[in-house]
Design a protein around this motif. Structure first.
Motif, PDB file in Angstrom:
ATOM      1  N   CYS A 207       0.833  -1.209   0.000  1.00 28.06           N
ATOM      2  CA  CYS A 207       0.000   0.000   0.000  1.00 28.06           C
ATOM      3  C   CYS A 207       0.866   1.256   0.000  1.00 28.06           C
ATOM      4  O   CYS A 207       0.557   2.222  -0.693  1.00 28.06           O
ATOM      5  CB  CYS A 207      -0.915   0.042   1.224  1.00 28.06           C
ATOM      6  N   VAL A 208       1.942   1.252   0.786  1.00 26.76           N
ATOM      7  CA  VAL A 208       2.809   2.433   0.826  1.00 26.76           C
ATOM      8  C   VAL A 208       3.450   2.655  -0.533  1.00 26.76           C
ATOM      9  O   VAL A 208       3.613   3.781  -0.983  1.00 26.76           O
ATOM     10  CB  VAL A 208       3.919   2.282   1.900  1.00 26.76           C
ATOM     11  N   THR A 209       3.814   1.566  -1.215  1.00 25.63           N
ATOM     12  CA  THR A 209       4.656   1.713  -2.390  1.00 25.63           C
ATOM     13  C   THR A 209       3.900   1.749  -3.715  1.00 25.63           C
ATOM     14  O   THR A 209       4.478   2.096  -4.726  1.00 25.63           O
ATOM     15  CB  THR A 209       5.671   0.560  -2.464  1.00 25.63           C
ATOM     16  N   THR A 210       2.621   1.390  -3.710  1.00 28.86           N
ATOM     17  CA  THR A 210       1.932   1.251  -5.001  1.00 28.86           C
ATOM     18  C   THR A 210       1.821   2.570  -5.758  1.00 28.86           C
ATOM     19  O   THR A 210       1.656   3.625  -5.167  1.00 28.86           O
ATOM     20  CB  THR A 210       0.523   0.668  -4.820  1.00 28.86           C
ATOM     21  N   PHE A 211       1.943   2.499  -7.060  1.00 26.92           N
ATOM     22  CA  PHE A 211       1.655   3.682  -7.858  1.00 26.92           C
ATOM     23  C   PHE A 211       0.481   3.415  -8.795  1.00 26.92           C
ATOM     24  O   PHE A 211      -0.135   4.316  -9.326  1.00 26.92           O
ATOM     25  CB  PHE A 211       2.879   4.126  -8.668  1.00 26.92           C
ATOM     26  N   VAL A 212       0.139   2.143  -8.982  1.00 26.39           N
ATOM     27  CA  VAL A 212      -0.926   1.788  -9.906  1.00 26.39           C
ATOM     28  C   VAL A 212      -2.286   2.228  -9.371  1.00 26.39           C
ATOM     29  O   VAL A 212      -3.089   2.824 -10.103  1.00 26.39           O
ATOM     30  CB  VAL A 212      -0.949   0.264 -10.134  1.00 26.39           C
ATOM     31  N   ILE A 213      -2.532   1.943  -8.092  1.00 24.32           N
ATOM     32  CA  ILE A 213      -3.854   2.239  -7.529  1.00 24.32           C
ATOM     33  C   ILE A 213      -4.153   3.740  -7.577  1.00 24.32           C
ATOM     34  O   ILE A 213      -5.194   4.127  -8.112  1.00 24.32           O
ATOM     35  CB  ILE A 213      -3.997   1.635  -6.110  1.00 24.32           C
ATOM     36  N   PRO A 214      -3.248   4.603  -7.065  1.00 22.71           N
ATOM     37  CA  PRO A 214      -3.556   6.035  -7.223  1.00 22.71           C
ATOM     38  C   PRO A 214      -3.626   6.465  -8.683  1.00 22.71           C
ATOM     39  O   PRO A 214      -4.486   7.277  -9.045  1.00 22.71           O
ATOM     40  CB  PRO A 214      -2.408   6.746  -6.499  1.00 22.71           C
ATOM     41  N   GLN A 215      -2.767   5.920  -9.534  1.00 21.53           N
ATOM     42  CA  GLN A 215      -2.777   6.332 -10.938  1.00 21.53           C
ATOM     43  C   GLN A 215      -4.113   6.020 -11.617  1.00 21.53           C
ATOM     44  O   GLN A 215      -4.653   6.834 -12.342  1.00 21.53           O
ATOM     45  CB  GLN A 215      -1.661   5.604 -11.684  1.00 21.53           C
TER      46      GLN A 215
END
Lengths: 278, 265
Positions: A207-215
């Motif tokens: 969760c801290v590292t994801t960039f796909v979900i916010p993108q």
């Protein structure tokens, strides 16, 4: 076999590990503090300073931790009872439902997030049900996306540690007069702590590292993962590696290692940590 | 009865969460059969989007790339991972601990960190990003999973049977092939299947190590999410969902595969 030939046989493994695991990690540090310019290599702490002083970066870091924290708490609140209820069912029901729980985990992450996106975007069913209120683009969308993607990763270790509990222990506690609550508090919960800890790690770190979900779900929210992705890929210049990206990745790596060592401290007993079962 | 009530509550609770986990997938599958061109309206059942797949050369090419990488990477990772397991099994406890901890870093580390570390490494040694770097990256993150599924099988080996084979005149190679290998084979197979599935599943590491010319399926779908996604993606995802389901069932009937991912955290 002589000692020397024995050692010789081990060397390729060591080379492999050093070359493809250790050296690349060191590279992150190298690119954080060195600038590779046409006129040579320059040492600078400028980029590390940027990570700690730039307002946008600090906000992104805080936001990432915040999303991860909220999502992990929600996963725990939803997932712990789920694991508990699952473990109390009959053998047949249990094995069927645990496969059902596993299946989405093995689906491609991008496809899963796309599936969630298509529920909450302009044409999404959820948006239509809510009468046009679109979740896409809100903080809630990110949290929902995280919980949806990572919940099974939290449930499985907890569930595994629950199924490992000796039935006799529970019966003994009941025989000694413990009611459901006492049995849970005195026996079941303490024995599932390792599973809880490994479940939390499995949710919190991605969760801290994801960039796909916010993108995909809320592209206005800058998280640390998204910043890094931007520096290296979508916003990358042709001149080569952006040292700010190196510094950001270095900080993220440190953050991940801190998270993991904290969880390791809590969970000394590595072996008993209920892992995922496939 | 109180017991009935609590059972109903439990089932309801589980059902609600399962609905949450499956609703997006089910809706995605439903729309893959939509006769209409978009998700705006469900106009009837048809296989038109499955037929469209034949024209989606970008998607099909990416699928082909994904399968090739997953296949080659899982074979190489199985070889290296099995070899690593044999080396590690013979190390002293201290060294074993150190080697295992380092080997397992990619299993525990955040994917984005692994992906970027490899990307920077390739940039540093001036290997252009593409098929080759992607393959190395996949082998690298697959190896520990194979090792972790073979290692328990080596631990369970009965040394006496191997020695008995030697006493009966077998060469070490023959004894290995006839006695040791069959014992660890289930671990190797489940490790290989796991590696294959993980390769298919990976997005983040591929995204950073594949460069702009070589696309895997997940990278391709991700790039499509920037515009309106054709429903052919739903059709392809549905097919993949079924494939994963089948692999999962196969792996689950192999007891050794169960523990392979267990030490993830």
């Amino acid at each position: 076999m002589t000692r020397i030939t024995k050692t010789l046989k081990n060397i390729p493994l060591y080379v492999w590990i050093i070359l493809f695991t250790i050296v690349p990690l060191v590279m992150i540090f190298v690119y954080a503090v060195f600038e590779f310019r046409p006129d040579g290599v320059h040492f600078t702490l400028e980029h590390l300073k940027y990570v700690f002083t730039d307002k946008q970066v600090l906000q992104a870091e805080l936001r990432s931790l915040n999303y991860a924290f909220i999502s992990t708490v929600i996963c725990l609140l939803l997932g712990y009872p789920l694991a508990y209820f699952l473990s109390r069912l009959s053998e047949r029901m249990r094995s069927f439902l645990s496969i059902l729980l596993l299946l989405p985990m093995w689906m491609n992450f991008i496809i899963r997030t796309y599936a969630m996106l298509s529920l909450i975007d302009e044409e999404g069913i959820v948006t239509r049900i809510l009468g046009g209120t679109m979740l896409k683009g809100t903080d809630a969308a990110i949290i929902i996306g995280m919980v949806y993607n990572f919940l099974p990763f939290l449930v499985l270790p907890i569930y595994t540690s629950m199924t490992k509990i000796d039935k006799n222990l529970i019966e003994a506690a009941q025989d000694l007069g413990g009611n459901t609550f006492h049995v849970f508090k005195g026996v079941i919960f303490p024995l599932t702590v390792p599973g809880v800890v490994s479940g939390i790690t499995m949710v919190f770190v991605p969760c801290v590292t994801t960039f796909v979900i916010p993108q995909l779900l809320n592209n206005n929210a800058w998280t640390i993962g998204k910043l890094i992705e931007f520096k290296f890929i979508s916003g990358a210049s042709a001149e080569g590696v952006d040292p700010d990206g190196g510094a950001l990745s270095f900080i993220l790596m440190v953050l991940v290692f801190i998270c993991m060592s904290i969880f390791n401290l809590i969970d000394k007993d590595d072996e008993s940590a209920g892992g995922m079962t496939l | 009865m109180k017991n009935d009530k609590s059972l109903i509550f439990k089932i309801l609770y589980i059902a609600v969460i399962m609905i949450f986990l499956y609703a997006p997938i089910v809706v995605m599958i439903l729309y893959s059969f939509n006769a209409g061109a978009t998700r705006a309206k469900f106009t009837g059942i048809s296989l038109v989007h499955y037929a469209e797949l034949a024209d989606q050369s970008e998607l099909l090419n990416a699928l082909k790339n994904t399968l090739i990488v997953a296949l080659i990477a899982s074979v190489i990772a199985t070889l290296i991972g099995t070899y690593a397991a044999f080396v590690i099994a013979r190390l002293s406890p201290f060294r074993k601990n150190v080697v295992l901890k380092t080997l397992n870093i990619p299993m525990l580390n955040a994917d984005i960190v692994t992906g970027i570390s490899l990307m920077l490494f390739f940039v540093f040694v001036s290997i252009p990003l593409g098929f080759f770097t992607l393959l190395i990256a996949h082998v690298m993150f697959n190896v520990p999973y194979v090792t972790m599924s073979v290692l328990p099988k080596i631990r369970q080996l009965n040394k006496s049977t191997y020695e008995a084979a030697l006493d009966l005149g077998a060469s070490p190679a023959l004894a290995f092939r006839k006695v040791v290998f069959p014992e660890i084979l289930p671990g190797i197979i489940s490790g290989a299947l796991l590696a294959f599935t993980l390769s298919l599943d990976d997005f983040i590491i591929s995204y950073f190590t594949s460069g702009s010319d070589f696309m895997t399926l997940s990278v391709c779908i991700n790039s499509m999410t920037k515009k309106t996604i054709p429903l052919a993606v739903n059709a392809l995802s549905t097919i993949l969902f079924v494939v994963v389901f089948v692999i999962l069932v196969i792996v689950n009937f192999r007891p050794a595969g169960k523990k392979a991912r267990a030490d993830q955290a």
